[in-house]
Design a protein around this motif. Structure first.
Motif, PDB file in Angstrom:
ATOM      1  N   ARG A 126       0.943  -1.141  -0.062  1.00 48.97           N
ATOM      2  CA  ARG A 126      -0.006   0.147  -0.123  1.00 48.97           C
ATOM      3  C   ARG A 126       1.101   1.106  -0.079  1.00 48.97           C
ATOM      4  O   ARG A 126       0.265   2.366  -0.377  1.00 48.97           O
ATOM      5  N   ALA A 127       2.260   1.086   0.557  1.00 46.50           N
ATOM      6  CA  ALA A 127       2.964   2.306   0.498  1.00 46.50           C
ATOM      7  C   ALA A 127       3.917   2.344  -0.634  1.00 46.50           C
ATOM      8  O   ALA A 127       4.808   3.132  -0.553  1.00 46.50           O
ATOM      9  N   GLY A 128       3.617   1.498  -1.491  1.00 43.97           N
ATOM     10  CA  GLY A 128       4.545   1.242  -2.859  1.00 43.97           C
ATOM     11  C   GLY A 128       4.763   2.451  -3.375  1.00 43.97           C
ATOM     12  O   GLY A 128       3.800   3.514  -3.619  1.00 43.97           O
ATOM     13  N   GLY A 129       5.508   2.540  -4.376  1.00 38.93           N
ATOM     14  CA  GLY A 129       5.905   3.805  -5.431  1.00 38.93           C
ATOM     15  C   GLY A 129       7.247   3.976  -5.295  1.00 38.93           C
ATOM     16  O   GLY A 129       7.804   3.988  -4.387  1.00 38.93           O
ATOM     17  N   PRO A 130       7.896   4.504  -6.543  1.00 42.69           N
ATOM     18  CA  PRO A 130       9.319   4.921  -6.377  1.00 42.69           C
ATOM     19  C   PRO A 130       9.978   6.145  -5.564  1.00 42.69           C
ATOM     20  O   PRO A 130      10.837   6.236  -5.049  1.00 42.69           O
ATOM     21  N   SER A 131       8.854   6.842  -5.327  1.00 46.38           N
ATOM     22  CA  SER A 131       8.916   8.082  -4.443  1.00 46.38           C
ATOM     23  C   SER A 131       8.952   8.085  -3.013  1.00 46.38           C
ATOM     24  O   SER A 131       9.118   8.786  -2.221  1.00 46.38           O
ATOM     25  N   THR A 132       8.113   6.753  -2.620  1.00 51.35           N
ATOM     26  CA  THR A 132       8.101   6.500  -1.060  1.00 51.35           C
ATOM     27  C   THR A 132       9.357   5.915  -0.400  1.00 51.35           C
ATOM     28  O   THR A 132      10.016   5.444  -1.187  1.00 51.35           O
ATOM     29  N   ALA A 133       9.210   6.116   0.981  1.00 53.03           N
ATOM     30  CA  ALA A 133      10.256   5.774   1.488  1.00 53.03           C
ATOM     31  C   ALA A 133      10.471   4.040   1.490  1.00 53.03           C
ATOM     32  O   ALA A 133      11.547   3.607   1.528  1.00 53.03           O
ATOM     33  N   VAL A 134       9.275   3.217   1.387  1.00 50.91           N
ATOM     34  CA  VAL A 134       9.326   1.933   1.494  1.00 50.91           C
ATOM     35  C   VAL A 134       9.601   1.441   0.018  1.00 50.91           C
ATOM     36  O   VAL A 134      10.146   0.425  -0.206  1.00 50.91           O
ATOM     37  N   GLY A 135       8.981   2.270  -1.148  1.00 50.47           N
ATOM     38  CA  GLY A 135       9.074   1.870  -2.568  1.00 50.47           C
ATOM     39  C   GLY A 135      10.483   1.772  -3.034  1.00 50.47           C
ATOM     40  O   GLY A 135      10.834   0.995  -4.095  1.00 50.47           O
ATOM     41  N   SER A 136      11.286   2.365  -2.143  1.00 49.90           N
ATOM     42  CA  SER A 136      12.794   2.470  -2.924  1.00 49.90           C
ATOM     43  C   SER A 136      13.538   1.478  -2.819  1.00 49.90           C
ATOM     44  O   SER A 136      13.241   0.456  -1.736  1.00 49.90           O
ATOM     45  N   ALA A 137      14.550   0.909  -3.595  1.00 47.56           N
ATOM     46  CA  ALA A 137      15.276  -0.276  -3.553  1.00 47.56           C
ATOM     47  C   ALA A 137      15.832  -0.125  -1.967  1.00 47.56           C
ATOM     48  O   ALA A 137      16.040  -1.250  -1.492  1.00 47.56           O
ATOM     49  N   THR A 138      16.541   0.740  -1.830  1.00 46.07           N
ATOM     50  CA  THR A 138      17.243   0.913  -0.450  1.00 46.07           C
ATOM     51  C   THR A 138      16.412   0.450   0.637  1.00 46.07           C
ATOM     52  O   THR A 138      16.795  -0.305   1.529  1.00 46.07           O
ATOM     53  N   ASN A 139      15.300   0.851   0.804  1.00 45.16           N
ATOM     54  CA  ASN A 139      14.439   0.501   1.836  1.00 45.16           C
ATOM     55  C   ASN A 139      13.877  -0.915   1.794  1.00 45.16           C
ATOM     56  O   ASN A 139      13.472  -1.586   2.668  1.00 45.16           O
ATOM     57  N   ARG A 140      13.664  -1.162   0.529  1.00 44.64           N
ATOM     58  CA  ARG A 140      13.326  -2.722   0.403  1.00 44.64           C
ATOM     59  C   ARG A 140      14.428  -3.567   1.018  1.00 44.64           C
ATOM     60  O   ARG A 140      13.993  -4.735   1.629  1.00 44.64           O
ATOM     61  N   TYR A 141      15.695  -3.396   0.600  1.00 50.02           N
ATOM     62  CA  TYR A 141      16.594  -4.004   1.294  1.00 50.02           C
ATOM     63  C   TYR A 141      16.773  -3.926   2.729  1.00 50.02           C
ATOM     64  O   TYR A 141      17.133  -4.979   3.381  1.00 50.02           O
ATOM     65  N   LEU A 142      16.535  -2.428   3.185  1.00 51.11           N
ATOM     66  CA  LEU A 142      16.616  -2.706   4.729  1.00 51.11           C
ATOM     67  C   LEU A 142      15.530  -3.350   5.424  1.00 51.11           C
ATOM     68  O   LEU A 142      15.480  -4.074   6.377  1.00 51.11           O
ATOM     69  N   VAL A 143      14.409  -3.771   4.631  1.00 43.22           N
ATOM     70  CA  VAL A 143      13.326  -4.162   5.365  1.00 43.22           C
ATOM     71  C   VAL A 143      13.647  -5.902   5.354  1.00 43.22           C
ATOM     72  O   VAL A 143      13.445  -6.758   6.349  1.00 43.22           O
TER      73      VAL A 143
END
Length: 376
Positions: A126-143
């Motif tokens: 629901r928070a996806g999208g390239p401009s969001t904090a979770v949508g970025s690749a960096t934050n996906r790796y952090l998760v």
């Protein structure tokens, strides 16, 4: 050993200059700290006692419509969870443990992990999208790195019973931050039917909804949460009220006929060990801490996901530290909520009012210049 090798391999991969270095690092950590040890423990039948308790509660629910034994003879026969936790024991009750595939698919840890990851995926999608904090690749790796960390990986492999609670509370707060009262109430009801330690989250989520400016939404969310919890818990409470009170409420705080294994040297436990007066002092401090958190919700209500998660984390830490019986592992829940909220918080900031956006986006009309008066 498997986790150590996974972390070591992840560290080596992270130092690589290749574009895929971060992805390889995260998946190496997940494989070494989660996938391999979980598969080995499940196939060999090694687990903490909570796994057997959950699986037995699922079997009892199928047989007698309640997860509680009427007359437990030992601590391992006590079910210190609310009836909703028995859902994760139903696969074992249905599949049995005859062959390796049945042991794998029936293990409660697998379904607890799936519930946690499902809640996590729902919030992040629901928070996806390239401009969001979770949508970025960096934050996906952090998760992914957080899932592979000992805070999540260790309980996931050996027990897993707190992971569904963590995921549902995170989902409830995220829905409240997005002003979705019904979804918030449903997630809260599911969490509150697992453990009564989730009940303080109702106050936090309802306060967050109310702070968004919609009292009706807050009332709707709270009504769904309370009504859904009652619907899930009342059948077992009516059919076996005595065992439920003794095993779910008295046993975890050290007041039941069985000695709880939750005996970490936390402040509340140390006070309770001094005798009846010490136990009363621990309960008094616990009540005072809970009251202080409740007052803070009224004086300074949380305004977004991060603030709500922090307030709930503080309340849970106070409860776990001052409870007459507890263990250090309980503190992983508030820590996980605080970290997950920060990973997703940037995508759940309060949105501007639509009407204001429309008015601000209209082109300004040209203002006619004043006409100078001339001399006739």
């Amino acid at each position: 050993m498997s986790a150590c090798l996974g972390y070591l391999g992840a560290a080596v991969a992270a130092l690589s200059s290749r574009p895929s270095g971060r992805a390889i690092s995260v998946w190496t950590a997940v494989g070494g700290a989660v996938v391999v040890p979980l598969a080995l423990l499940v196939l060999t039948g090694a687990a903490q006692s909570e796994v057997g308790v959950v699986e037995r509660s699922g079997l009892l629910t199928l047989r007698q419509a309640t997860p509680y034994l009427a007359d437990p003879r030992a601590v391992v026969e006590v079910t210190p969870y609310l009836p909703g936790m028995a859902v994760f024991g139903l696969p074992r009750a249905v599949l049995g443990d005859g062959d390796p595939l049945s042991r794998l698919l029936g293990d409660a840890r697998l379904w607890c992990a799936m519930a946690f990851l499902g809640c996590l995926w729902t919030v992040l999608r629901r928070a996806g999208g390239p401009s969001t904090a979770v949508g970025s690749a960096t934050n996906r790796y952090l998760v992914g790195a957080f899932v592979a960390s000992p805070v999540v990986a260790l309980p996931l492999c050996v027990s897993g019973v707190d992971l569904p609670l963590t995921g549902l509370l995170f989902l409830a707060l995220a829905c409240a931050a997005r002003r979705r009262p019904v979804a918030t109430g449903l997630a809260l009801a599911a969490a509150c039917s697992l453990k009564w330690t989730a009940w303080p989250a109702v106050a936090v989520a309802v306060t967050l909804l109310a702070h968004q400016g919609e009292i009706r939404r807050a009332v709707r969310g709270g009504t769904v949460a309370v009504g859904g919890t009652a619907l899930l818990v009342l059948p077992s409470a009516l059919s076996s009220p005595g065992p439920l009170v003794q095993q779910v409420f008295a046993f975890p705080i050290g007041r039941g006929p069985w000695k709880t294994p939750a005996a970490s040297p936390l402040p509340g436990k140390l006070l309770a060990d001094l005798g009846p007066a010490g136990w009363c002092a621990a309960v008094a401090l616990l009540s005072a801490g809970g009251l202080a958190v409740a007052v803070s919700l009224l004086v300074r209500p949380p305004h977004d996901l991060v603030a709500a998660a922090d307030r709930l984390a503080v309340g849970l830490c106070v409860a776990f530290l001052l409870a007459p019986a507890g263990r250090f592992g309980y503190l992983a829940l508030p820590l996980a909520l605080a970290v997950l909220a920060r990973l997703a918080g940037g995508a759940h900031r309060k949105e501007p009012v639509h009407g204001l956006v429309v008015r601000a986006s209209r082109p300004a009309r040209p203002v006619p210049a004043p006409v100078a008066r001339g001399v006739r």
